[in-house]
Design an enzyme around this catalytic site. Structure first.
Site, PDB file in Angstrom:
ATOM      1  N   LYS A 139       0.736  -1.239  -0.061  1.00  0.00           N
ATOM      2  CA  LYS A 139      -0.118  -0.061  -0.036  1.00  0.00           C
ATOM      3  C   LYS A 139       0.966   1.225  -0.101  1.00  0.00           C
ATOM      4  CE  LYS A 139      -1.729   1.646   3.843  1.00  0.00           C
ATOM      5  NZ  LYS A 139      -1.398   3.197   4.278  1.00  0.00           N
ATOM      6  N   ASN A 140       1.777   1.242   0.914  1.00  0.00           N
ATOM      7  CA  ASN A 140       2.602   2.485   1.060  1.00  0.00           C
ATOM      8  C   ASN A 140       3.594   2.900   0.048  1.00  0.00           C
ATOM      9  OD1 ASN A 140       1.068   2.981   3.305  1.00  0.00           O
ATOM     10  ND2 ASN A 140       2.504   2.463   4.847  1.00  0.00           N
TER      11      ASN A 140
ATOM     12  N   ARG B 285      -3.845  10.305   4.189  1.00  0.00           N
ATOM     13  CA  ARG B 285      -2.573  11.213   4.330  1.00  0.00           C
ATOM     14  C   ARG B 285      -1.819  11.308   2.802  1.00  0.00           C
ATOM     15  NH1 ARG B 285       0.779  14.643   7.271  1.00  0.00           N
ATOM     16  NH2 ARG B 285       2.951  14.115   6.862  1.00  0.00           N
TER      17      ARG B 285
ATOM     18  N   CYS C 155      -5.131   8.526   9.217  1.00  0.00           N
ATOM     19  CA  CYS C 155      -5.174   7.909  10.647  1.00  0.00           C
ATOM     20  C   CYS C 155      -4.907   9.057  11.719  1.00  0.00           C
ATOM     21  CB  CYS C 155      -4.400   6.804  10.776  1.00  0.00           C
ATOM     22  SG  CYS C 155      -4.413   5.447   9.658  1.00  0.00           S
TER      23      CYS C 155
ATOM     24  N   ARG D 113       0.073  15.503  12.438  1.00  0.00           N
ATOM     25  CA  ARG D 113       0.862  14.914  11.208  1.00  0.00           C
ATOM     26  C   ARG D 113       1.154  16.143  10.178  1.00  0.00           C
ATOM     27  NH1 ARG D 113      -1.634   9.511   8.925  1.00  0.00           N
ATOM     28  NH2 ARG D 113       0.831   9.052   8.578  1.00  0.00           N
TER      29      ARG D 113
ATOM     30  N   ASP E 116       5.436  20.126   7.241  1.00  0.00           N
ATOM     31  CA  ASP E 116       6.093  21.355   7.243  1.00  0.00           C
ATOM     32  C   ASP E 116       7.482  20.890   6.533  1.00  0.00           C
ATOM     33  OD1 ASP E 116       6.541  19.588   9.488  1.00  0.00           O
ATOM     34  OD2 ASP E 116       8.010  20.740  10.174  1.00  0.00           O
TER      35      ASP E 116
ATOM     36  N   ASP F  47       4.146   0.918  12.236  1.00  0.00           N
ATOM     37  CA  ASP F  47       2.971   0.507  11.551  1.00  0.00           C
ATOM     38  C   ASP F  47       2.735  -1.000  12.206  1.00  0.00           C
ATOM     39  OD1 ASP F  47       2.985   2.011   8.492  1.00  0.00           O
ATOM     40  OD2 ASP F  47       2.790   2.765  10.375  1.00  0.00           O
TER      41      ASP F  47
ATOM     42  N   ARG G 212      -8.969  -0.053   4.488  1.00  0.00           N
ATOM     43  CA  ARG G 212      -8.133   1.250   3.804  1.00  0.00           C
ATOM     44  C   ARG G 212      -6.672   0.326   3.362  1.00  0.00           C
ATOM     45  NH1 ARG G 212      -6.813   6.182   7.057  1.00  0.00           N
ATOM     46  NH2 ARG G 212      -5.349   6.448   5.242  1.00  0.00           N
TER      47      ARG G 212
HETATM   48  C1  EPZ Z   1       4.187   6.859   6.076  1.00  0.00           C
HETATM   49  O1  EPZ Z   1       3.468   8.021   6.508  1.00  0.00           O
HETATM   50  C2  EPZ Z   1       3.197   5.907   6.095  1.00  0.00           C
HETATM   51  N1  EPZ Z   1       2.029   6.250   5.304  1.00  0.00           N
HETATM   52  C3  EPZ Z   1       2.584   5.646   7.420  1.00  0.00           C
HETATM   53  O2  EPZ Z   1       2.245   4.452   7.392  1.00  0.00           O
HETATM   54  C4  EPZ Z   1       3.825   5.288   8.466  1.00  0.00           C
HETATM   55  O3  EPZ Z   1       3.550   5.021   9.600  1.00  0.00           O
HETATM   56  C5  EPZ Z   1       4.790   6.244   8.215  1.00  0.00           C
HETATM   57  O4  EPZ Z   1       5.399   6.784   6.630  1.00  0.00           O
HETATM   58  C6  EPZ Z   1       6.186   6.028   8.882  1.00  0.00           C
HETATM   59  O5  EPZ Z   1       6.762   4.761   8.386  1.00  0.00           O
HETATM   60  C7  EPZ Z   1       2.076   5.993   3.974  1.00  0.00           C
HETATM   61  O6  EPZ Z   1       2.959   5.720   3.229  1.00  0.00           O
HETATM   62  C8  EPZ Z   1       0.706   6.543   3.117  1.00  0.00           C
HETATM   63  P1  EPZ Z   1       6.466  10.399   8.015  1.00  0.00           P
HETATM   64  P2  EPZ Z   1       4.141   9.384   6.568  1.00  0.00           P
HETATM   65  O7  EPZ Z   1       6.254  11.606   7.120  1.00  0.00           O
HETATM   66  O8  EPZ Z   1       4.795   9.921   5.168  1.00  0.00           O
HETATM   67  C9  EPZ Z   1       6.416  13.621  11.250  1.00  0.00           C
HETATM   68  C10 EPZ Z   1      -0.135   3.057   7.720  1.00  0.00           C
HETATM   69  O9  EPZ Z   1      -0.297   2.620   8.691  1.00  0.00           O
HETATM   70  N2  EPZ Z   1       6.546  14.674  10.321  1.00  0.00           N
HETATM   71  O10 EPZ Z   1       7.693   9.708   8.152  1.00  0.00           O
HETATM   72  O11 EPZ Z   1       3.136  10.705   7.075  1.00  0.00           O
HETATM   73  C11 EPZ Z   1       5.216  13.240  11.638  1.00  0.00           C
HETATM   74  O12 EPZ Z   1       4.576  14.197  12.545  1.00  0.00           O
HETATM   75  C12 EPZ Z   1       0.427   4.553   7.646  1.00  0.00           C
HETATM   76  O13 EPZ Z   1       0.285   2.453   6.654  1.00  0.00           O
HETATM   77  C13 EPZ Z   1       6.782  16.123  10.436  1.00  0.00           C
HETATM   78  O14 EPZ Z   1       7.181  16.482  11.569  1.00  0.00           O
HETATM   79  O15 EPZ Z   1       5.267   9.567   7.505  1.00  0.00           O
HETATM   80  C14 EPZ Z   1       5.656  11.922  12.312  1.00  0.00           C
HETATM   81  O16 EPZ Z   1       5.614  12.094  13.578  1.00  0.00           O
HETATM   82  C15 EPZ Z   1       0.190   5.332   9.097  1.00  0.00           C
HETATM   83  N3  EPZ Z   1       7.014  16.791   9.215  1.00  0.00           N
HETATM   84  C16 EPZ Z   1       6.796  11.375  11.449  1.00  0.00           C
HETATM   85  O17 EPZ Z   1       7.410  12.531  10.994  1.00  0.00           O
HETATM   86  C17 EPZ Z   1       6.241  16.556   7.997  1.00  0.00           C
HETATM   87  O18 EPZ Z   1       6.530  17.316   7.107  1.00  0.00           O
HETATM   88  C18 EPZ Z   1       6.461  10.338  10.548  1.00  0.00           C
HETATM   89  O19 EPZ Z   1       5.705  10.947   9.542  1.00  0.00           O
HETATM   90  C19 EPZ Z   1       6.460  15.088   7.856  1.00  0.00           C
HETATM   91  C20 EPZ Z   1       6.391  14.334   9.058  1.00  0.00           C
END
Ligand code: EPZ
Length: 427
Positions: free
Chosen positions: A22-23, A93, A117, A122, A125, A305, A397
């Protein structure tokens, strides 16, 4: 409304097929916006988030054909527009991932702030910081992100946090930028490698995915590609836990074991047998599981995850387990539901303290988000009696044909329609 009904207490036995990731696939679909050529993506899972991304791409004017076989053909021709449909964009997201491609292709973009989710803050920035550094003007107002640029130029971009989505968005934008972009402290997840491989199949010049420094040399144009998505590592990990928590035996395929190193290491530490044989993996649970200490972290650390699924499993382990959720601020929605089923879990901020083993009993519970839903399904499989799980739309989802796959392994699970009884209107 639909709900899942599970009669637990049966050890699972059998073979389960793993669907496409999916991701990864959601990002490859967004990357198709970067070219007017036809792209073919194979092994696309039939899940709700993919349907939502199809709606977004069609809303942008792309042509999307999705066969039963899991093959998807996407053409983002000259009729492409820059405004993503609100309703779909708000649902997940991953909708943020069209921002970089639209700016690179059309020099304009307008998307609603993404949903997804509810597992804590989330922010986006880091996505916006990188795109602004490349020359985009981005404004967040009235719940939208609007952007435009004269052109995107290659830059050195330093991420404060190895954000998966920000890394992918910036790779896609940089693929068509003028000059070279280097992303420092980039995410190292396998999905990043998928995005690099797909973009390079389209004619991009990217290297370094899988490490924390990714170099992208911009090109003038990208062409179509034909690409097969890897199997979903989180779906595979979820079914590994299903074997563990029910004391059963499962053969899962295809699985890329390299993508699951920490998950497999922790399962073995808990006393679960995990043996790989080519693309298949054999998992044998145990009626006595050892307590663990887990800490989620960016890849190659333990995947966040998989945290809810392990939390469910550890309710059956001997002793006190500590689970620390370091990626998200609020990813313990599953705990209240597990406690309703008899688990002994205390949460203090980002730490869950789990005492086991506990006998789980069936109850009426809710899936609060995708992986919390997976956690309550796993607990229900191990619980005595019947569990009814509401919020199944969250589970849909990210898991393709979940109840069908579980039934193949001997689980007693059915999808039911809840009958809303209209209160008689007293006249
Ligand atoms: C991806 O989300 C996955 N989703 C998530 O899986 C997964 O938990 C996550 O990566 C971490 O592995 C998809 O790929 C669609 P991140 P993403 O940007 O890209 C902070 C599932 O269950 N952050 O690495 O949103 C944020 O707050 C889903 O399949 C910032 O601060 O993950 C978080 O604490 C849930 N600023 C952390 O990074 C930003 O601009 C992880 O976010 C972006 C993120």
């Amino acid at each position: 409304m639909q709900f899942l009904e599970i009669e637990g207490g049966k050890a699972l036995h059998g073979r389960i097929g793993i669907s496409g990731a999916k991701n990864a696939v959601l990002k490859l679909m967004a990357a198709c916006l970067l070219t007017a050529g036809e792209c073919v993506i194979r092994n696309v899972p039939r899940i709700r988030d993919v349907r939502t991304m199809v709606e977004i791409l069609r809303g942008l004017g792309a042509k999307v054909e999705w066969e039963e076989s899991g093959e998807m053909r996407i053409t983002s021709g000259e009729e492409l527009t820059f405004e993503a449909p609100d309703k779909s964009a708000r649902q997940m997201r991953a909708s943020i991932q069209v921002l970089g491609p639209l700016l690179a292709r059309l020099r304009r973009a307008r998307i609603a702030h993404p949903g997804g989710c509810a597992i804590g803050a989330r922010p986006v920035d880091l996505h916006l910081m990188g795109l602004r550094k490349m020359g985009a003007v981005l404004v967040e107002e009235y719940g939208y992100i609007s952007g435009w640029c004269r052109e995107l130029t290659g830059q050195d971009i330093y991420l404060d946090y190895p954000s998966v989505g920000a890394t992918e968005n910036l790779m896609m934008a940089a693929a068509l930028a003028k000059g070279t972009t280097v992303i420092y402290n980039g995410a190292r997840e396998p999905e990043i490698i998928e995005v690099q491989n797909f973009l390079n199949c389209m004619g991009a010049k990217i290297r370094g995915a899988g490490t924390d420094i990714i170099r992208i040399t911009g090109v003038d144009e990208l062409h179509g590609a034909d690409y097969t998505v890897v199997p979903d590592r989180i779906e595979a990990g979820t079914f590994m836990v299903a074997a563990a928590i029910t004391g059963g035996e499962l053969i899962l395929a295809p699985v890329i074991m390299d993508h699951l190193q920490l998950v497999v290491a922790k399962l073995r530490e808990a006393g679960v047998v995990v043996e790989a044989e080519g693309e298949s993996v054999y998992v044998k649970g145990s009626h006595r599981l050892a307590a663990l200490t887990l800490r989620s972290a960016p890849y190659p650390g333990f995947p966040t995850d998989m945290q809810p699924q392990f939390t469910a499993m550890l309710t059956k382990a001997d002793g006190i387990s500590l689970v620390s959720e370091s990626v998200y601020t609020n990813r313990f929605h599953h705990v209240d539901e597990l406690v309703r089923m008899g688990a002994d879990i205390a949460v203090d901020g980002r730490l869950a303290i789990i005492r086991g083993p506990r006998r789980l009993t069936g109850a009426q519970v809710q899936a609060g988000d995708l992986r919390a839903g997976a956690a309550v399904v796993l607990a229900a499989l191990a619980a005595d009696g019947i569990t009814q799980i509401g919020g199944v739309e969250h589970i849909d989802r990210g898991y393709e044909r979940l109840e069908e796959k579980l039934r193949l392994a001997g689980a007693l699970v059915a999808r039911r329609e809840s009958v809303t009884v209209e209160e008689p209107v007293l006249v």
